[in-house]
Write a protein that holds these residues in place. Structure first.
Motif, PDB file in Angstrom:
ATOM      1  N   VAL A  14       0.687  -0.693   0.436  1.00 53.33           N
ATOM      2  CA  VAL A  14       0.251  -0.004  -0.035  1.00 53.33           C
ATOM      3  C   VAL A  14       0.860   1.320  -0.264  1.00 53.33           C
ATOM      4  O   VAL A  14       2.019   1.351   0.826  1.00 53.33           O
ATOM      5  CB  VAL A  14      -1.073   0.326   1.866  1.00 53.33           C
ATOM      6  CG1 VAL A  14      -1.919   0.940   1.076  1.00 53.33           C
ATOM      7  CG2 VAL A  14      -1.989  -1.188   1.431  1.00 53.33           C
ATOM      8  N   THR A  15       0.819   2.260  -0.492  1.00 56.16           N
ATOM      9  CA  THR A  15       1.689   3.100  -0.862  1.00 56.16           C
ATOM     10  C   THR A  15       0.491   4.653  -0.807  1.00 56.16           C
ATOM     11  O   THR A  15      -0.313   4.164  -1.578  1.00 56.16           O
ATOM     12  CB  THR A  15       2.397   3.434  -2.645  1.00 56.16           C
ATOM     13  OG1 THR A  15       2.781   2.062  -2.224  1.00 56.16           O
ATOM     14  CG2 THR A  15       2.947   4.688  -2.629  1.00 56.16           C
ATOM     15  N   CYS A  16       1.179   5.214  -0.175  1.00 53.47           N
ATOM     16  CA  CYS A  16       0.061   6.678   0.303  1.00 53.47           C
ATOM     17  C   CYS A  16       0.604   7.852  -0.772  1.00 53.47           C
ATOM     18  O   CYS A  16       1.824   7.358  -1.058  1.00 53.47           O
ATOM     19  CB  CYS A  16       0.495   7.036   1.676  1.00 53.47           C
ATOM     20  SG  CYS A  16      -0.910   8.525   1.931  1.00 53.47           S
ATOM     21  N   ALA A  17      -0.475   8.866  -1.110  1.00 54.49           N
ATOM     22  CA  ALA A  17       0.013  10.413  -1.472  1.00 54.49           C
ATOM     23  C   ALA A  17       1.447  11.213  -0.441  1.00 54.49           C
ATOM     24  O   ALA A  17       2.334  11.144  -1.047  1.00 54.49           O
ATOM     25  CB  ALA A  17      -0.673  10.799  -1.837  1.00 54.49           C
ATOM     26  N   THR A  21       4.910   4.088   3.265  1.00 57.84           N
ATOM     27  CA  THR A  21       3.916   2.321   2.514  1.00 57.84           C
ATOM     28  C   THR A  21       3.689   1.447   3.962  1.00 57.84           C
ATOM     29  O   THR A  21       5.494   1.711   4.513  1.00 57.84           O
ATOM     30  CB  THR A  21       5.196   1.582   1.377  1.00 57.84           C
ATOM     31  OG1 THR A  21       6.680   1.830   2.038  1.00 57.84           O
ATOM     32  CG2 THR A  21       5.743   2.689   0.378  1.00 57.84           C
ATOM     33  N   GLU A  30      -0.996  -4.088  -5.384  1.00 54.10           N
ATOM     34  CA  GLU A  30      -1.222  -3.242  -5.109  1.00 54.10           C
ATOM     35  C   GLU A  30      -2.006  -1.815  -4.720  1.00 54.10           C
ATOM     36  O   GLU A  30      -3.023  -1.936  -5.526  1.00 54.10           O
ATOM     37  CB  GLU A  30      -0.173  -2.060  -6.787  1.00 54.10           C
ATOM     38  CG  GLU A  30       1.718  -3.151  -6.192  1.00 54.10           C
ATOM     39  CD  GLU A  30       2.042  -1.585  -7.263  1.00 54.10           C
ATOM     40  OE1 GLU A  30       1.675  -0.696  -7.142  1.00 54.10           O
ATOM     41  OE2 GLU A  30       3.126  -2.341  -7.592  1.00 54.10           O
ATOM     42  N   HIS A  32      -3.160   1.954  -4.467  1.00 54.63           N
ATOM     43  CA  HIS A  32      -2.492   3.586  -4.070  1.00 54.63           C
ATOM     44  C   HIS A  32      -3.568   4.261  -3.207  1.00 54.63           C
ATOM     45  O   HIS A  32      -4.763   4.090  -3.559  1.00 54.63           O
ATOM     46  CB  HIS A  32      -2.399   4.449  -5.383  1.00 54.63           C
ATOM     47  CG  HIS A  32      -1.327   3.509  -5.956  1.00 54.63           C
ATOM     48  ND1 HIS A  32       0.289   3.589  -5.996  1.00 54.63           N
ATOM     49  CD2 HIS A  32      -0.860   2.269  -7.387  1.00 54.63           C
ATOM     50  CE1 HIS A  32       0.546   2.497  -5.864  1.00 54.63           C
ATOM     51  NE2 HIS A  32      -0.576   2.076  -6.885  1.00 54.63           N
ATOM     52  N   GLU A  34      -5.132   8.133  -0.995  1.00 57.36           N
ATOM     53  CA  GLU A  34      -4.891   9.574  -1.162  1.00 57.36           C
ATOM     54  C   GLU A  34      -4.247  10.176   0.754  1.00 57.36           C
ATOM     55  O   GLU A  34      -3.493  11.522   0.387  1.00 57.36           O
ATOM     56  CB  GLU A  34      -6.958  10.220  -1.525  1.00 57.36           C
ATOM     57  CG  GLU A  34      -6.785   9.939  -2.740  1.00 57.36           C
ATOM     58  CD  GLU A  34      -8.182  10.748  -2.555  1.00 57.36           C
ATOM     59  OE1 GLU A  34      -8.169  11.840  -2.558  1.00 57.36           O
ATOM     60  OE2 GLU A  34      -7.803  10.012  -4.149  1.00 57.36           O
TER      61      GLU A  34
END
Length: 72
Positions: A14-17, A21, A30, A32, A34
């Motif tokens: 999981v990658t945040c703005a 991570t 994956e 993404h 906000e």
């Protein structure tokens, strides 16, 4: 349970703005976001772009009531 109808359950990155991570388990490889718990104002207590003007201040500004007019 029937075989062959359930999606694969895997580790998900999981990658945040904001750049944070972390990993969780999901059926997608994956995700993404906000906002996460490191950057969301509700969890951090820091209000970024949100205006903190109260209702009274907005009313006074709208109708021209301010401290300078009371002093004069």
């Amino acid at each position: 349970m029937k075989k062959g109808i359930h999606p694969e359950y895997m580790e998900t990155k999981v990658t945040c703005a904001c750049g944070n991570t972390f990993t969780v388990r999901s059926n997608k490889p994956e995700l993404h976001l906000e906002a996460c718990d490191k950057c969301h104002p509700q969890y951090t207590g820091i209000q970024g772009a949100v205006s903190k003007t109260g209702r009274v201040e907005m009313f006074n500004k709208k109708y021209g009531f301010n401290k300078e007019s009371k002093a004069a």
